[in-house]
Scaffold this motif. Structure first.
Motif, short mmCIF file in Angstrom:
data_model
loop_
_atom_site.label_atom_id
_atom_site.label_comp_id
_atom_site.label_asym_id
_atom_site.label_seq_id
_atom_site.Cartn_x
_atom_site.Cartn_y
_atom_site.Cartn_z
N GLU A 118 75.02 5.79 49.41
CA GLU A 118 73.89 6.03 50.31
C GLU A 118 72.56 5.96 49.57
O GLU A 118 71.58 5.40 50.07
CB GLU A 118 74.04 7.40 50.98
CG GLU A 118 75.20 7.47 51.96
CD GLU A 118 75.48 8.88 52.43
OE1 GLU A 118 74.77 9.81 51.95
OE2 GLU A 118 76.39 9.08 53.25
N GLU A 119 72.53 6.54 48.35
CA GLU A 119 71.29 6.50 47.57
C GLU A 119 70.93 5.08 47.16
O GLU A 119 69.76 4.70 47.16
CB GLU A 119 71.45 7.38 46.32
CG GLU A 119 71.50 8.87 46.65
CD GLU A 119 71.81 9.73 45.43
OE1 GLU A 119 72.16 9.14 44.37
OE2 GLU A 119 71.69 10.96 45.52
N ALA A 120 71.95 4.27 46.84
CA ALA A 120 71.69 2.88 46.48
C ALA A 120 71.15 2.10 47.67
O ALA A 120 70.24 1.28 47.54
CB ALA A 120 72.96 2.23 45.95
N ALA A 121 71.71 2.38 48.86
CA ALA A 121 71.24 1.69 50.06
C ALA A 121 69.80 2.04 50.37
O ALA A 121 68.99 1.18 50.74
CB ALA A 121 72.15 2.04 51.25
N LEU A 122 69.45 3.33 50.21
CA LEU A 122 68.07 3.75 50.45
C LEU A 122 67.11 3.12 49.45
O LEU A 122 65.99 2.73 49.80
CB LEU A 122 67.97 5.27 50.37
CG LEU A 122 68.56 6.06 51.55
CD1 LEU A 122 68.54 7.55 51.25
CD2 LEU A 122 67.78 5.77 52.82
N ALA A 123 67.57 3.01 48.21
CA ALA A 123 66.69 2.44 47.16
C ALA A 123 66.38 0.97 47.42
O ALA A 123 65.34 0.47 46.99
CB ALA A 123 67.35 2.61 45.80
#
Length: 257
Positions: free
Chosen positions: A236-241
């Protein structure tokens, strides 16, 4: 916490030393390591945060020597990472590390249970039951971590295997940050309490096979849960980044009359 840029967050300016003036070096380094460990567990020191020796030494009003010893201890336990010319930082949370810690624990604690159960007495079983209940009732995450470890270790103490006990305790310390994540999921905290009660019952019945099966299932299940949680969070953090940042409205240009 206002001094994060110094590499160690301080609540307020220090007035005098936090440590006893006559504390020997080993005791001082232990106190510093425990304080840093607590700050990591409660999130004050986030993964990747710098652990600057000079800032930590100022905070505790000590020389660099016990600070270096404390950081060396934290690095050996997996709490910190040191890089040449970059100093120490808080170790990142790792889905693979979390799972592996619990896989190793399952093997060692199953062995310890098999050795301990024949040596349990009415007094040691009573102590284990009290610690199990204390962990179940605990609402503070930091205290729960300690009570959880105390319950588990009370089951293994009668084995009389100090080296095995030391290895298990080290893994408990390495897993503290990860166990806190599980505590943040209330339904899973309840499942752990139920599993603890079943494990205690098997130990009280001196059913070695059942107790070993229960502790392995309990620990492997925790490891898989944490691995899944951390993997999903990283995704999820990678997608947001990678999401494009919204463009701000361009300022209006006005001309004078």
């Amino acid at each position: 916490m206002s001094h994060a840029t110094e590499g160690f967050p301080l609540d307020a300016p220090m007035h005098g030393s936090l440590l006893p003036a006559a504390a020997p070096r080993e005791s001082t380094s232990h106190v510093i390591a425990e304080a840093l460990r607590a700050a990591i567990v409660d999130g004050t020191l986030a993964p990747g945060a710098p652990l600057r020796q000079d800032a930590i030494a100022r905070h505790f009003s000590v020389s660099a020597i016990p600070v270096r010893e404390a950081l060396r201890q934290l690095e050996s336990e997996g709490w910190a990472r040191a890089a040449v010319h970059k100093g120490a930082t808080v170790a990142p949370l790792s889905a693979d590390e979390a799972r592996e810690i619990y896989e190793i624990r399952s093997a060692l604690e199953s062995l310890a249970l098999g050795l301990a159960i024949p040596n349990h007495s009415a007094a040691t079983l009573r102590e284990a039951a009290e610690l199990c209940r204390a962990a179940e009732l605990e609402a503070d995450p930091s205290l729960y971590v300690a009570r959880n470890a105390a319950f588990h270790m009370s089951l293994y103490a009668p084995a009389g295997r100090p080296q095995l006990e030391d290895m298990i305790e080290l893994l408990h310390r390495r897993g503290e940050r990860y166990l806190r994540l599980k505590f943040g999921l209330p339904s899973y905290k309840g499942e752990s309490d139920t599993e603890h009660a079943a494990l205690l019952d098997a130990v009280e019945r001196r059913d070695i096979a059942a107790a070993q099966s229960l502790v392995v299932s309990h620990l492997l299940g925790t490891g898989e849960l944490l691995h899944r949680f951390l993997t999903e969070r990283a995704r999820e953090e990678a997608a947001l980044a990678h999401q494009p940042k919204p463009r701000g409205r361009r300022p209006r240009v006005t001309t004078g009359s």
